[in-house]
Scaffold this active site. Structure first.
Site, mmCIF file in Angstrom:
data_model
loop_
_atom_site.group_PDB
_atom_site.id
_atom_site.type_symbol
_atom_site.label_atom_id
_atom_site.label_comp_id
_atom_site.label_asym_id
_atom_site.label_seq_id
_atom_site.Cartn_x
_atom_site.Cartn_y
_atom_site.Cartn_z
ATOM 1 N N ARG A 188 0.831 -1.218 0.000
ATOM 2 C CA ARG A 188 0.000 0.000 0.000
ATOM 3 C C ARG A 188 0.858 1.257 0.000
ATOM 4 O O ARG A 188 0.538 2.229 -0.668
ATOM 5 C CB ARG A 188 -0.932 0.017 1.213
ATOM 6 C CG ARG A 188 -2.252 -0.683 1.006
ATOM 7 C CD ARG A 188 -2.124 -2.160 1.106
ATOM 8 N NE ARG A 188 -3.416 -2.860 1.107
ATOM 9 C CZ ARG A 188 -3.537 -4.153 1.324
ATOM 10 N NH1 ARG A 188 -2.445 -4.885 1.553
ATOM 11 N NH2 ARG A 188 -4.704 -4.731 1.306
ATOM 12 N N ASP B 138 -6.158 -15.205 0.901
ATOM 13 C CA ASP B 138 -7.359 -14.676 1.541
ATOM 14 C C ASP B 138 -8.170 -13.808 0.585
ATOM 15 O O ASP B 138 -7.668 -13.298 -0.408
ATOM 16 C CB ASP B 138 -6.991 -13.852 2.778
ATOM 17 C CG ASP B 138 -6.181 -12.616 2.426
ATOM 18 O OD1 ASP B 138 -5.252 -12.736 1.592
ATOM 19 O OD2 ASP B 138 -6.456 -11.533 2.973
ATOM 20 N N GLU B 139 -9.429 -13.648 0.935
ATOM 21 C CA GLU B 139 -10.343 -12.666 0.336
ATOM 22 C C GLU B 139 -10.402 -12.726 -1.196
ATOM 23 O O GLU B 139 -10.528 -11.706 -1.873
ATOM 24 C CB GLU B 139 -9.968 -11.246 0.790
ATOM 25 C CG GLU B 139 -10.100 -11.058 2.290
ATOM 26 C CD GLU B 139 -9.747 -9.656 2.758
ATOM 27 O OE1 GLU B 139 -10.369 -9.189 3.725
ATOM 28 O OE2 GLU B 139 -8.843 -9.028 2.183
ATOM 29 N N TRP C 172 -6.574 -14.726 11.488
ATOM 30 C CA TRP C 172 -6.788 -13.274 11.603
ATOM 31 C C TRP C 172 -8.250 -12.910 11.831
ATOM 32 O O TRP C 172 -8.542 -11.879 12.416
ATOM 33 C CB TRP C 172 -6.240 -12.570 10.361
ATOM 34 C CG TRP C 172 -7.055 -12.751 9.110
ATOM 35 C CD1 TRP C 172 -7.037 -13.809 8.268
ATOM 36 C CD2 TRP C 172 -8.001 -11.818 8.557
ATOM 37 N NE1 TRP C 172 -7.909 -13.613 7.220
ATOM 38 C CE2 TRP C 172 -8.511 -12.396 7.366
ATOM 39 C CE3 TRP C 172 -8.459 -10.564 8.943
ATOM 40 C CZ2 TRP C 172 -9.466 -11.761 6.577
ATOM 41 C CZ3 TRP C 172 -9.403 -9.924 8.153
ATOM 42 C CH2 TRP C 172 -9.888 -10.523 6.988
ATOM 43 N N PHE D 147 -2.498 -3.653 14.185
ATOM 44 C CA PHE D 147 -2.011 -2.361 14.628
ATOM 45 C C PHE D 147 -2.359 -1.227 13.662
ATOM 46 O O PHE D 147 -1.897 -0.106 13.836
ATOM 47 C CB PHE D 147 -0.501 -2.413 14.854
ATOM 48 C CG PHE D 147 -0.087 -3.191 16.078
ATOM 49 C CD1 PHE D 147 -1.022 -3.820 16.890
ATOM 50 C CD2 PHE D 147 1.252 -3.289 16.433
ATOM 51 C CE1 PHE D 147 -0.642 -4.529 18.021
ATOM 52 C CE2 PHE D 147 1.642 -3.996 17.560
ATOM 53 C CZ PHE D 147 0.697 -4.622 18.355
ATOM 54 N N ASP D 148 -3.171 -1.522 12.638
ATOM 55 C CA ASP D 148 -3.727 -0.433 11.833
ATOM 56 C C ASP D 148 -4.990 0.130 12.478
ATOM 57 O O ASP D 148 -5.557 1.106 11.989
ATOM 58 C CB ASP D 148 -4.013 -0.884 10.399
ATOM 59 C CG ASP D 148 -4.801 -2.194 10.334
ATOM 60 O OD1 ASP D 148 -5.001 -2.828 11.384
ATOM 61 O OD2 ASP D 148 -5.204 -2.578 9.229
ATOM 62 N N TRP E 97 -1.090 -3.079 8.328
ATOM 63 C CA TRP E 97 -1.517 -2.814 6.957
ATOM 64 C C TRP E 97 -1.475 -1.304 6.764
ATOM 65 O O TRP E 97 -2.035 -0.550 7.558
ATOM 66 C CB TRP E 97 -2.922 -3.368 6.731
ATOM 67 C CG TRP E 97 -2.996 -4.836 7.015
ATOM 68 C CD1 TRP E 97 -3.489 -5.437 8.131
ATOM 69 C CD2 TRP E 97 -2.518 -5.898 6.174
ATOM 70 N NE1 TRP E 97 -3.369 -6.807 8.047
ATOM 71 C CE2 TRP E 97 -2.775 -7.120 6.860
ATOM 72 C CE3 TRP E 97 -1.919 -5.940 4.920
ATOM 73 C CZ2 TRP E 97 -2.442 -8.360 6.312
ATOM 74 C CZ3 TRP E 97 -1.590 -7.185 4.382
ATOM 75 C CH2 TRP E 97 -1.857 -8.363 5.071
ATOM 76 N N THR E 98 -0.834 -0.836 5.685
ATOM 77 C CA THR E 98 -0.432 0.572 5.627
ATOM 78 C C THR E 98 -1.313 1.457 4.751
ATOM 79 O O THR E 98 -0.860 2.494 4.278
ATOM 80 C CB THR E 98 1.029 0.672 5.149
ATOM 81 O OG1 THR E 98 1.142 0.110 3.837
ATOM 82 C CG2 THR E 98 1.969 -0.032 6.109
ATOM 83 N N GLU E 99 -2.578 1.075 4.547
ATOM 84 C CA GLU E 99 -3.456 1.938 3.757
ATOM 85 C C GLU E 99 -3.390 3.398 4.214
ATOM 86 O O GLU E 99 -3.344 4.315 3.397
ATOM 87 C CB GLU E 99 -4.909 1.463 3.853
ATOM 88 C CG GLU E 99 -5.229 0.223 3.049
ATOM 89 C CD GLU E 99 -5.085 -1.046 3.854
ATOM 90 O OE1 GLU E 99 -5.728 -2.056 3.509
ATOM 91 O OE2 GLU E 99 -4.321 -1.046 4.840
#
Length: 749
Positions: free
Chosen positions: A163, A324-325, A391, A417-418, A466-468
């Protein structure tokens, strides 16, 4: 004459004893500490000795600034002249040191670390380094013996660089901090729809185009077409790591006892790949899907070719493939996928996903490696050697462990941690969620549902970033620390030795350490928060005020005035038997250092009365039928057990049991658009004497912006022009945004 006995009582008091024992302030807390007398001063000409077993580990002694210039002598044989100085020696049977343990002994002879292998020795070295960083004078160390070993073998931190790309220098800094706090797995999320970050020589377009996008910030890119662009174009934003740079990180981490685990996403989250190699999509067109075509043999050729290069770079036992997803709608209409499904006798598309995972698992096993995937890989069955990262709560981990698979716990509730780490109204925009450091610390990776035999499959725990909404490495640091320190202790220290207040006390000393390391950590807030306990028998509220400071200095009022340093200091919980409004703030001397927090405590007519639902809750039952009239308000998170969630219009009524005079009816709602939580469009109040025929007595239309990403709370209150008598009070709140409505109490006066 009572002074001496009283002093003895104080010294013998458990709290005082614990304070003394915690004086090392190490994180994670060692499992056994024996204190000696006095201190050891490191001389400027101290000798450093090691055996060949630990020659490589000894290079890390240079990270202790006072030892940086000292040369390490590698011994072929230990004799009497090597009994002083800093010594890294192998454990002997008489030492009774477990295979994964170390012993650090500091006494008048100097510093002695013993261990059975290199990784355990590094644990001792980093304990010494941290101990030195915590001293006012790093040349002066307490005399102490520490026997220590980890609770779990897998102690992980994750970082998403898809991201937002992070510079190589920061990856090293991240690893440096991990090592100090005894993490041993760095999960490097290298590919995802937002960008491919690893050089693959066979497929140059992955880094010539799929690593670059039209907008720097992920959110701007998502909102403006989600296009990739060629490296070198004026607006290109992104980056990638060459194979040599990746090896540099792997070697850097390995010297510090950390294994780098790469994640290469498949079969979903692959929009960037399919944009440059569209023939691997079901549609064979770019920008149409994020999942590989499972019925296309070239898909598996591509995946295996990529993994071949990954395996030459990363020596890790584990390779993470995501899994995933994956959106399966394209597979349902794809002739190739459906042909494969029929050929294999699969009943549904979930089995197509499982087939793809199993193909990669078998391929990795043929290369002597093991596969890790997110818990969706359980769907359709797994090969024997696969490891699951759980998760979506702990359920996937419990299921996998019960089936005999190894598990790494990463539940979003405790280790994402997001999520916001404090009041979201005061923080930069995040993905959502609410995860305080004390909640991280409260986590136990061993679910109570597992017996001791199945619990052996829990390898440890990992936090994910996750760095969005983390466009810079400074923002990553802000979200990771100090929460990662809490996880460090969760993973290392024996469960029975962990205590939140003890950890919080030690944590105060690590802010200095993080400052030394130039970490942009989250500073503890002065903002006042509260715990409110409602006693339904006494109809009273007991309020405790606190902040994230270790010893907060809070003043409050109950007369409607704003608090000053001359108001009432908060010292003990306060009990209220009537409706009250508290205003509170934190102070340093006479200066207010926090906003004023206002608490409304309602002792109202509907408390304890029965609620009947015309549309029921969904997904978030809270206290079920008792929620909305239990006298207890919700907090900052809709997962705290007091917020009830609805996906339809809210429609319920209260039986007041007899006709009552009704003056006003209120409900509080939450809004945070990120996870789809919105205020109602309209709030209506109706009254009835018989529960059948209702009369509308008021309505409020919401005018708040539903796109503002900030967390908000709003109380909708209908105040009657004149009091009316009624037995039944009905409330309707319309769900115009088709997300969730969250409410915590119907307040009737």
């Amino acid at each position: 004459m009572r002074i001496i006995p009283l002093l003895l009582l104080i010294l013998l008091h458990p709290y005082f004893s614990n304070a003394q024992k915690n004086s090392l302030n190490l994180i994670p807390k060692p499992n056994k500490v024996q204190y000696g007398e006095g201190t050891f001063q490191i001389p400027t000409d101290i000798a450093l000795f090691t055996t060949a077993d630990f020659a490589e580990a000894s290079s890390m002694l240079a990270e202790y600034p006072q030892l940086k210039t000292a040369a390490v002598e590698v011994l072929k044989k230990i004799n009497k002249k090597h009994q002083h100085g800093v010594r890294l020696f192998p454990a002997e049977p008489v030492d009774k040191i477990a295979p994964d343990a170390y012993r650090l002994q500091i006494d008048e002879s100097g510093i002695l670390i013993k261990a059975n292998d290199q990784k355990a020795m590094l644990g001792g070295i980093y304990t010494l380094i941290q101990l030195g960083m915590l001293q006012e004078n790093p040349l002066m160390l307490p005399q102490v013996t520490i026997d220590d070993s980890p609770r779990f073998g897998y102690r992980g931190l994750h970082l998403d660089v898809s991201r937002h790309f992070m510079p190589l220098s920061f990856i090293k800094k991240y690893i440096d901090i991990m090592a100090i706090y005894k993490f041993n797995r760095f999960h490097w999320h290298l590919t995802d729809g937002a960008g491919w970050r690893l050089e693959i020589k066979k497929y140059p377009e992955l880094t010539d185009k799929a690593a670059w996008r039209t907008h720097r910030h992920w959110k701007d890119w998502m909102d403006n077409g989600r296009q990739y662009t060629a490296k070198g174009t004026p607006n290109a934003s992104g980056g990638f790591y060459t194979q040599e740079e990746a090896r540099e990180i792997i070697d850097y981490a390995a010297r510090r006892g950390i294994t780098v685990i790469p994640e290469i996403e498949m079969p979903g989250h692959s929009e960037e790949v399919l944009a440059v190699y569209p023939h691997l999509a079901c549609s064979e067109k770019p920008y149409t899907q994020g999942e590989f075509c499972i019925g296309n043999e070239e898909t598996f050729t591509f995946m295996k070719n990529v993994l071949n290069e990954v395996l030459t770079i990363f020596p890790s036992e584990y390779i993470h493939i995501g899994g995933d997803e994956a959106e399966k709608k394209h597979w349902k209409t794809c002739a190739k996928c459906q042909a494969l499904r029929k050929e294999k006798g699969f009943e549904n598309e979930e089995e197509l996903q499982s087939y793809a995972i199993q193909q990669m698992d078998e391929y990795l096993q043929s290369k002597g490696r093991k596969l890790i995937g997110w818990d969706e890989i359980l769907e359709g069955g797994l090969t024997k050697g696969a490891t699951v990262m759980s998760w979506r709560g702990e359920e996937g981990g419990i299921k996998a462990a019960t089936m005999g698979h190894n598990v790494i716990m990463t539940p979003g509730s405790h280790l994402y941690f997001d999520s916001y780490q404090t009041d979201p109204r005061t923080q930069p925009e995040a993905l959502g969620g609410y995860l305080t450091i004390d909640k991280v610390y409260s986590y136990n990776p061993i679910p109570k549902e597992l017996d001791s035999e199945k619990a052996k499959h829990i390898l440890g725990a990992q936090a994910n970033l996750w760095t969005e909404y983390m466009p810079t490495y400074q923002h990553v640091e802000y979200m990771a620390f100090p929460r990662a320190l809490a996880l460090a202790e969760v993973n290392w220290t024996n469960q029975e030795l962990r205590n939140w207040m003890d950890f919080k006390q030690r944590l105060q000393h690590h802010y200095k350490l993080l400052q030394q390391l130039d970490v942009n950590y989250y500073r503890p807030s002065y903002n006042v928060t509260s715990d409110i306990s409602f006693n339904k028998e006494k109809l009273s509220n007991t309020v405790t005020l606190h902040s994230e400071q270790l010893t907060p200095n809070i003043f409050y009022t109950t007369d409607g005035t704003e608090p000053t340093s001359r108001a009432t200091p908060f010292t003990n919980p306060i009990e209220f038997t009537t409706t009250a409004v508290i205003k509170a703030a934190s102070f340093i001397d006479s200066a207010r250092v926090s906003p004023i927090e206002e608490l409304k405590l309602d002792i109202h007519k509907a408390i304890g009365k029965k609620v009947f639902y015309n549309s029921t809750w969904e997904g978030y039952p809270a206290q079920k039928e008792l929620t909305l009239t239990n006298g207890e308000k919700g907090g900052l998170s809709y997962q705290d057990g007091q917020w009830q969630g609805f996906t339809q219009n809210f429609d319920a009524y209260i039986d007041m049991e007899r006709r009552e005079e009704i003056n006003k009816v209120s409900m509080r709602f939450m809004q945070i658009p990120g996870p789809g939580v919105f205020f109602p469009g309209e709030y209506l109040v109706l009254l009835s004497d018989n529960g059948k025929n209702y009369r509308k007595v008021g309505a409020i239309t919401n005018l708040e912006d539903s796109k503002d990403p900030k967390l908000k709370f709003k109380t909708f209150t209908v105040t009657l022009e004149k009091p009316q008598m009624a037995r039944y009070v009905k409330v309707v709140a319309t769900n115009v945004n088709k997300g969730f409505l969250f409410t915590d109490e119907i307040v009737v006066y």
